[in-house]
Design an enzyme around this catalytic site. Structure first.
Site, PDB file in Angstrom:
ATOM      1  N   HIS A   1       7.153 -75.688  10.049  1.00 18.36           N
ATOM      2  CA  HIS A   1       7.896 -77.235   9.959  1.00 18.36           C
ATOM      3  C   HIS A   1       6.902 -77.375  10.057  1.00 18.36           C
ATOM      4  CE1 HIS A   1      12.358 -75.821  11.152  1.00 18.36           C
ATOM      5  NE2 HIS A   1      11.315 -74.897  12.183  1.00 18.36           N
TER       6      HIS A   1
ATOM      7  N   ARG B   1       9.136 -79.234  -1.005  1.00 14.65           N
ATOM      8  CA  ARG B   1       8.580 -78.942  -0.133  1.00 14.65           C
ATOM      9  C   ARG B   1       7.299 -78.801  -1.228  1.00 14.65           C
ATOM     10  NH1 ARG B   1      12.755 -78.277   1.963  1.00 14.65           N
ATOM     11  NH2 ARG B   1      13.440 -76.265   2.027  1.00 14.65           N
TER      12      ARG B   1
ATOM     13  N   CYS C   1       8.554 -78.237   4.940  1.00 10.78           N
ATOM     14  CA  CYS C   1       9.253 -79.542   3.931  1.00 10.78           C
ATOM     15  C   CYS C   1       7.913 -81.200   4.217  1.00 10.78           C
ATOM     16  CB  CYS C   1       9.899 -79.343   5.237  1.00 10.78           C
ATOM     17  SG  CYS C   1      11.095 -78.644   5.047  1.00 10.78           S
TER      18      CYS C   1
END
Length: 261
Positions: free
Chosen positions: A165, A248, A239
């Protein structure tokens, strides 16, 4: 003469017009909704990070204690005194060369969703556990970095691909865009420490650009970003831009050294 106490009769409160009542109710609902949204934002941006980062630190500590408690690997067989070839001599010699340093034959996959390695990136002050798999609930939302199951294992020939993340749930890859060519990336396992050097960063590509995870990685969306020779690669993905999942960000590194435990 007896004095009488006056009785005061309260008049009825004037009823608000319907339009005023509607506006008042709408304002109360807006305030309530705003408070709920604020609590959700605090939960996502602060509380999930606090929980996940604490759990990730605990997991790193558990892994390191397990590795330290392992019995030392046996040393090489002593050379026979009569000069004859020992069990590890000639055809039975221990393997050497790149295949041995990088792990030789393919090892069994670690258990799914289980942390089994530690990723360290000194430039951005990151130390985080690596788990097998990239499921959100079981891996990424726990503050871990996830290993793509069909990619190579760290230290082995091919492409070891990891995801994490960038925001919320520990956000281990929050500052991944700060890495520069030559930066060191370390992956510790029970067997060895693998030292990688960053080679290239692709700041933005589409989620469907799956070739960035190929054994010899390249971008099918941005053809200029391409490796052409087999090696031991490490790919880090997250991300981008921050607080979205529209694109990405990809960082590629190449294995430089292996230090056995």
């Amino acid at each position: 003469m007896r004095e009488r106490i006056p009785v005061v009769v309260q008049g009825r409160r004037a009823r608000r017009p319907a339009a005023v009542r509607v506006l008042w109710t709408g304002a109360e609902l807006a305030v309530t909704l705003g408070a709920v949204l604020l609590l959700l934002v605090v939960h996502q941006l602060w509380w999930t990070n606090r929980q996940a980062q604490s759990a990730a630190r605990d997991q790193v500590g558990r892994l390191e204690r397990q590795w330290d408690a392992r019995p030392a690997a046996p040393g090489p067989d002593p050379a026979p005194r009569d000069g004859r070839t020992g069990a590890r001599g000639a055809a039975g010699a221990a393997p050497s060369g790149p295949s041995a340093r990088r792990g030789g034959s393919r090892a069994p996959e670690p258990p799914r969703d289980r942390a089994y390695a530690v990723l360290r990136i000194p430039r951005i002050g990151l130390t985080v556990p690596v788990a097998q798999g990239v499921g959100k609930a079981a891996v990424l939302n726990r503050g871990y970095v996830g290993h793509y199951p069909h990619s190579a294992q760290p230290g082995r020939a091919g492409n070891a691909a990891l995801a994490g993340h960038r925001n919320t749930h520990g956000e281990p890859f929050r500052r991944l865009d700060r890495l520069r060519p030559g930066d060191t990336v370390l992956v510790d396992t029970a067997e060895a420490r693998y030292t990688y050097a960053v080679r290239r960063t692709l700041l933005r590509t589409t989620p469907g650009d799956g070739t960035v995870l190929a054994a010899v990685p390249y971008s099918s969306v941005h053809p200029a970003y391409r490796f052409t020779a087999p090696d031991s690669y490490l790919t880090l993905t997250t991300c981008t831009p921050e607080y979205t999942s529209a694109y990405r960000l990809v960082v590629w590194a190449v294995l430089r050294s292996t230090q056995s435990r």
